[in-house]
Enzyme design. Structure first.
Site, PDB file in Angstrom:
ATOM      1  N   LYS A   1      -5.068  36.723 -38.652  1.00 34.79           N
ATOM      2  CA  LYS A   1      -4.392  37.738 -39.479  1.00 34.79           C
ATOM      3  C   LYS A   1      -5.414  38.711 -40.040  1.00 34.79           C
ATOM      4  CE  LYS A   1      -0.563  34.662 -40.590  1.00 34.79           C
ATOM      5  NZ  LYS A   1      -0.038  33.585 -41.437  1.00 34.79           N
TER       6      LYS A   1
ATOM      7  N   GLN B   1      -0.515  30.885 -47.066  1.00 33.79           N
ATOM      8  CA  GLN B   1      -0.460  30.199 -45.772  1.00 33.79           C
ATOM      9  C   GLN B   1       0.047  28.770 -45.967  1.00 33.79           C
ATOM     10  OE1 GLN B   1      -1.050  31.679 -42.813  1.00 33.79           O
ATOM     11  NE2 GLN B   1      -0.633  29.814 -41.675  1.00 33.79           N
TER      12      GLN B   1
ATOM     13  N   ASP C   1       5.894  37.777 -46.261  1.00 38.04           N
ATOM     14  CA  ASP C   1       6.346  36.644 -45.453  1.00 38.04           C
ATOM     15  C   ASP C   1       7.872  36.510 -45.489  1.00 38.04           C
ATOM     16  OD1 ASP C   1       4.957  34.950 -43.860  1.00 38.04           O
ATOM     17  OD2 ASP C   1       4.439  33.516 -45.423  1.00 38.04           O
TER      18      ASP C   1
HETATM   19  N1  GUN Z   1       2.406  28.620 -41.413  1.00 41.78           N
HETATM   20  C1  GUN Z   1       2.923  28.648 -40.165  1.00 41.78           C
HETATM   21  N2  GUN Z   1       3.709  29.743 -40.000  1.00 41.78           N
HETATM   22  C2  GUN Z   1       3.677  30.410 -41.176  1.00 41.78           C
HETATM   23  C3  GUN Z   1       4.282  31.624 -41.628  1.00 41.78           C
HETATM   24  O1  GUN Z   1       5.021  32.310 -40.929  1.00 41.78           O
HETATM   25  N3  GUN Z   1       3.999  31.970 -42.911  1.00 41.78           N
HETATM   26  C4  GUN Z   1       3.199  31.205 -43.705  1.00 41.78           C
HETATM   27  N4  GUN Z   1       2.997  31.624 -44.952  1.00 41.78           N
HETATM   28  N5  GUN Z   1       2.632  30.097 -43.315  1.00 41.78           N
HETATM   29  C5  GUN Z   1       2.860  29.701 -42.058  1.00 41.78           C
END
Ligand code: GUN
Length: 295
Positions: free
Chosen positions: A57, A101, A124
């Site tokens: 990211k 995350q 998110d």
């Molecule tokens: N962990 C795995 N997929 C995601 C996601 O789409 N968002 C977040 N915050 N954590 C994740």
């Protein structure tokens, strides 16, 4: 359906194209707004899969011109420390998006922390207000993976209206939101899950089959209607001939000849998630500019 008519839904290519468009947009907007968009990714502990996602990211942010305000906390960080960081980021005018995350270590209540994020910075799309906006069909920040699935279907002109979509998996990250998005696009949606009896009988009725379970090889050729569109959201780590690799929930080799369109793993839905996260950050950046014009 003959094997050669089955086409790949190329998420990798589309994700790069979205990032190129965002780069151009950001260059124009930055000249006007006077700062780049900002994204804060918060990570706790050292789960290697999460660390890889976070690195991915942050690299993508750098590529398109989004400033990173990430924090990496040790596993033993307290709830209040993370909460205070979120509050500081909520108040920081240079930050347009905040993401925690997941998963978090068991001593941290993830849902309670998500409530602390300013819903207008919740890139998110997991804050209850944004999930509520999705249920109501109101504009708002949408979860990245489900939004990535919808963008991929749109890019390949997949007709959804009046079609039967079957979604396997009912998670808040993927299954529930993607079902609501398909419903909003006028598909007839069935949600299947681990307690659904005779899953194959349900999946065989799907014009569009979306699987988000995390079980390699769950979907085999006999479970797929000929000519269906198959979207594999599963990302499973597996050892094949002593080498670590990623596979989806779909037994790709057997299902591909039955489908009209299918996502590969890797290179299907996965890369779309990051591009949609960047897209959400830019959307929030533009909303913030509008709000400052109106105040
Ligand atoms: N962990 C795995 N997929 C995601 C996601 O789409 N968002 C977040 N915050 N954590 C994740």
């Amino acid at each position: 359906m003959p094997a050669e008519s089955s086409k790949l839904l190329d998420g990798k290519r589309l994700a790069l194209q979205i990032q190129e468009e965002l780069t151009t947009q950001i260059q124009t907007l930055q000249a006007e707004i006077g700062r780049p968009p900002g994204l804060a990714v918060l990570m706790v502990g050292d789960n290697p899969a999460s660390a890889a996602y976070v690195r991915n990211k942050e690299r993508a942010c750098e590529r398109v011109g989004i400033a990173s305000f990430g924090h990496h906390f040790p596993t033993e960080v307290t709830f209040d420390e993370v909460k205070q960081t979120i509050h500081n980021l909520n108040a920081n005018p240079e930050v347009d998006g905040i993401l925690v995350q997941l998963p978090l270590p068991p001593h941290l209540d993830a849902t309670a922390l998500l409530y602390e994020i300013d819903p207008d910075k919740d890139v998110d799309g997991l804050h209850p207000l944004n999930l509520g906006r999705l249920v109501r069909g109101e504009p708002g920040l949408r979860s990245c993976t489900p939004a990535g699935v919808m963008r991929l279907l749109a890019a390949y002109d997949v007709e959804l209206q009046g079609k039967h979509a079957v979604v396997i998996g009912r998670s808040i990250l993927v299954g529930k939101p993607v079902s609501l998005m398909l419903l909003a696009a006028n598909a007839t949606v069935t949600m299947a899950h681990s307690r659904t009896p005779d899953l194959a009988a349900v999946t065989r009725t799907a014009d569009i089959l979306v699987t988000a379970v995390g079980q390699p090889g769950l979907i085999t050729a006999e479970m797929v209607k000929p000519g269906a569109v198959v979207i594999d959201v599963g990302i499973n780590r597996k050892e094949v001939e002593g080498k670590a690799c990623l596979v989806g929930d779909v037994d790709f080799a057997s299902v591909q000849p039955h489908s009209s369109l299918i996502t590969p793993v890797p290179g299907g839905v996965g890369p779309m998630t990051v591009s949609l996260l960047l897209g959400n950050t830019v959307w929030s950046y533009k909303q913030r500019r509008k709000a400052s014009y109106n105040s």
